[in-house]
Every structure is written in structure tokens, then in C-alpha cells.
Design a protein around this motif. Structure first.
Motif, PDB file in Angstrom:
ATOM      1  N   PHE A  64       0.823  -1.204   0.000  1.00 37.83           N
ATOM      2  CA  PHE A  64       0.000   0.000   0.000  1.00 37.83           C
ATOM      3  C   PHE A  64       0.861   1.260   0.000  1.00 37.83           C
ATOM      4  CE2 PHE A  64      -3.677  -2.610   1.343  1.00 37.83           C
ATOM      5  CZ  PHE A  64      -4.632  -2.095   0.483  1.00 37.83           C
ATOM      6  N   LYS A  65       1.949   1.261   0.767  1.00 38.23           N
ATOM      7  CA  LYS A  65       2.846   2.422   0.793  1.00 38.23           C
ATOM      8  C   LYS A  65       3.437   2.685  -0.589  1.00 38.23           C
ATOM      9  CE  LYS A  65       4.534   2.473   5.576  1.00 38.23           C
ATOM     10  NZ  LYS A  65       5.756   2.324   6.397  1.00 38.23           N
ATOM     11  N   LEU A  66       3.852   1.608  -1.259  1.00 40.01           N
ATOM     12  CA  LEU A  66       4.402   1.754  -2.612  1.00 40.01           C
ATOM     13  C   LEU A  66       3.358   2.333  -3.566  1.00 40.01           C
ATOM     14  CD1 LEU A  66       6.398  -1.569  -2.796  1.00 40.01           C
ATOM     15  CD2 LEU A  66       7.363   0.704  -3.242  1.00 40.01           C
ATOM     16  N   ALA A  67       2.166   1.796  -3.504  1.00 41.26           N
ATOM     17  CA  ALA A  67       1.099   2.273  -4.382  1.00 41.26           C
ATOM     18  C   ALA A  67       0.796   3.750  -4.128  1.00 41.26           C
ATOM     19  CB  ALA A  67      -0.154   1.418  -4.194  1.00 41.26           C
ATOM     20  N   ARG A  68       0.701   4.123  -2.863  1.00 40.51           N
ATOM     21  CA  ARG A  68       0.444   5.523  -2.513  1.00 40.51           C
ATOM     22  C   ARG A  68       1.580   6.424  -2.983  1.00 40.51           C
ATOM     23  NH1 ARG A  68      -2.170   4.285   2.711  1.00 40.51           N
ATOM     24  NH2 ARG A  68      -0.123   3.604   3.149  1.00 40.51           N
ATOM     25  N   TYR A  69       2.817   5.982  -2.764  1.00 40.54           N
ATOM     26  CA  TYR A  69       3.984   6.781  -3.149  1.00 40.54           C
ATOM     27  C   TYR A  69       3.956   7.103  -4.647  1.00 40.54           C
ATOM     28  CZ  TYR A  69       8.810   8.203  -3.870  1.00 40.54           C
ATOM     29  OH  TYR A  69       9.941   8.906  -4.224  1.00 40.54           O
ATOM     30  N   PHE A  70       3.629   6.097  -5.461  1.00 39.24           N
ATOM     31  CA  PHE A  70       3.616   6.291  -6.910  1.00 39.24           C
ATOM     32  C   PHE A  70       2.277   6.778  -7.444  1.00 39.24           C
ATOM     33  CE2 PHE A  70       7.232   3.250  -6.595  1.00 39.24           C
ATOM     34  CZ  PHE A  70       8.188   4.065  -7.168  1.00 39.24           C
ATOM     35  N   GLY A  71       1.272   6.919  -6.581  1.00 40.15           N
ATOM     36  CA  GLY A  71      -0.047   7.363  -7.037  1.00 40.15           C
ATOM     37  C   GLY A  71      -0.707   6.341  -7.941  1.00 40.15           C
ATOM     38  N   MET A  72      -0.510   5.070  -7.611  1.00 34.06           N
ATOM     39  CA  MET A  72      -1.026   3.976  -8.440  1.00 34.06           C
ATOM     40  C   MET A  72      -1.828   3.012  -7.574  1.00 34.06           C
ATOM     41  SD  MET A  72       2.502   3.199 -10.530  1.00 34.06           S
ATOM     42  CE  MET A  72       1.810   2.456 -11.994  1.00 34.06           C
ATOM     43  N   LYS A  73      -2.504   2.087  -8.233  1.00 30.18           N
ATOM     44  CA  LYS A  73      -3.160   0.995  -7.527  1.00 30.18           C
ATOM     45  C   LYS A  73      -2.140  -0.126  -7.343  1.00 30.18           C
ATOM     46  CE  LYS A  73      -6.294   0.567 -10.625  1.00 30.18           C
ATOM     47  NZ  LYS A  73      -7.431   0.104 -11.412  1.00 30.18           N
ATOM     48  N   ILE A  74      -2.318  -0.927  -6.313  1.00 30.99           N
ATOM     49  CA  ILE A  74      -1.430  -2.062  -6.078  1.00 30.99           C
ATOM     50  C   ILE A  74      -1.346  -2.938  -7.321  1.00 30.99           C
ATOM     51  CG2 ILE A  74      -1.152  -4.208  -4.762  1.00 30.99           C
ATOM     52  CD1 ILE A  74      -2.192  -2.706  -2.310  1.00 30.99           C
ATOM     53  N   GLU A  75      -2.488  -3.159  -7.967  1.00 32.53           N
ATOM     54  CA  GLU A  75      -2.530  -4.012  -9.163  1.00 32.53           C
ATOM     55  C   GLU A  75      -1.715  -3.458 -10.321  1.00 32.53           C
ATOM     56  OE1 GLU A  75      -6.671  -4.336  -7.235  1.00 32.53           O
ATOM     57  OE2 GLU A  75      -5.125  -2.813  -7.485  1.00 32.53           O
ATOM     58  N   ASP A  76      -1.425  -2.153 -10.301  1.00 34.80           N
ATOM     59  CA  ASP A  76      -0.607  -1.549 -11.355  1.00 34.80           C
ATOM     60  C   ASP A  76       0.876  -1.813 -11.142  1.00 34.80           C
ATOM     61  OD1 ASP A  76      -2.891  -0.498 -12.549  1.00 34.80           O
ATOM     62  OD2 ASP A  76      -2.720   1.392 -11.445  1.00 34.80           O
ATOM     63  N   ILE A  77       1.257  -2.170  -9.920  1.00 32.56           N
ATOM     64  CA  ILE A  77       2.658  -2.425  -9.588  1.00 32.56           C
ATOM     65  C   ILE A  77       2.947  -3.921  -9.524  1.00 32.56           C
ATOM     66  CG2 ILE A  77       4.467  -2.082  -7.844  1.00 32.56           C
ATOM     67  CD1 ILE A  77       2.900   0.475  -6.998  1.00 32.56           C
ATOM     68  N   PHE A  78       2.024  -4.669  -8.920  1.00 37.03           N
ATOM     69  CA  PHE A  78       2.212  -6.105  -8.711  1.00 37.03           C
ATOM     70  C   PHE A  78       1.372  -6.887  -9.700  1.00 37.03           C
ATOM     71  CE2 PHE A  78       3.338  -3.932  -4.864  1.00 37.03           C
ATOM     72  CZ  PHE A  78       4.564  -4.494  -4.581  1.00 37.03           C
ATOM     73  N   ILE A  79       1.967  -7.923 -10.301  1.00 42.66           N
ATOM     74  CA  ILE A  79       1.359  -8.660 -11.408  1.00 42.66           C
ATOM     75  C   ILE A  79       1.106 -10.102 -11.033  1.00 42.66           C
ATOM     76  CG2 ILE A  79       1.724  -9.402 -13.796  1.00 42.66           C
ATOM     77  CD1 ILE A  79       3.889  -6.999 -13.776  1.00 42.66           C
ATOM     78  N   ASP A  80      -0.105 -10.550 -11.257  1.00 40.22           N
ATOM     79  CA  ASP A  80      -0.458 -11.949 -11.078  1.00 40.22           C
ATOM     80  C   ASP A  80      -0.295 -12.639 -12.426  1.00 40.22           C
ATOM     81  OD1 ASP A  80      -1.508 -14.424 -10.557  1.00 40.22           O
ATOM     82  OD2 ASP A  80      -3.514 -13.719 -10.057  1.00 40.22           O
ATOM     83  N   GLU A  81       0.781 -13.402 -12.582  1.00 41.60           N
ATOM     84  CA  GLU A  81       1.070 -14.038 -13.870  1.00 41.60           C
ATOM     85  C   GLU A  81       0.018 -15.059 -14.272  1.00 41.60           C
ATOM     86  OE1 GLU A  81       5.142 -15.311 -13.301  1.00 41.60           O
ATOM     87  OE2 GLU A  81       5.747 -13.661 -14.583  1.00 41.60           O
TER      88      GLU A  81
END
Length: 85
Positions: A64-81
Motif C-alpha cells: 500500500f505504501k508503494l502504491a500511494r507513493y507512486f499514485g497507483m493501484k497495487i494491481e498496477d505495480i504487482f502482477i499476477d502471472e
């Protein structure tokens, strides 16, 4: 589907599997050094490096911190292959 599995030591799992991420790509595109990101999130540079290299899955809080920092959703950073297919 995002899920939080407390049995797995607060790791982020998507669809029940370890996840890949776009962290390095996103960080570099914005001209941010690992050290800068680590300082902003109150983690070590080694944590950022391990995330980027797939050696570490973040806690849900760090995701959540990463997503907030980049102004993105978690799903935009982390990928379910598995969902990619």
C-alpha cells in the motif's frame, strides 16, 4: 484478485501465488534511486533491491505504501502471472 493471507507472514499474494512486480521499471521511469525510495518508505535499500529482483514479497502495508507513493493501484505495480495467462 488481491488477498491477504495472515498465515503467510503478512505477505502479499495475488491468486494464491507469489507475485512479480514492475517496481524497478516504475522507479527508473520516474528517475528515483533505490535509496530515495527506501528513505521515503522507511525501509532499507536492500529491501527495495530484493523487491525488484523478486527475492522478497512485500507485506500488505508496504504494498500500500508503494502504491500511494507512486499514485497507483497495487494491481498496477504487482502482477499476477496466472491471470495474464
Amino acid at each position: 484478485m488481491l488477498c491477504y493471507n495472515s498465515v503467510m507472514e503478512s505477505k502479499l499474494y495475488i491468486g494464491g501465488a507469489d507475485v512479480k512486480n514492475r517496481l524497478e521499471e516504475i522507479r527508473k521511469a520516474r528517475g528515483i534511486r533505490q535509496e530515495e525510495l527506501a528513505d521515503a518508505l522507511s525501509v532499507s535499500r536492500q529491501t527495495i533491491s530484493s523487491l525488484e529482483n523478486g527475492r522478497y514479497n512485500p507485506s500488505i502495508l508496504l504494498a500500500f505504501k508503494l502504491a500511494r507513493y507512486f499514485g497507483m493501484k497495487i494491481e498496477d505495480i504487482f502482477i499476477d502471472e496466472e491471470e495474464e495467462g
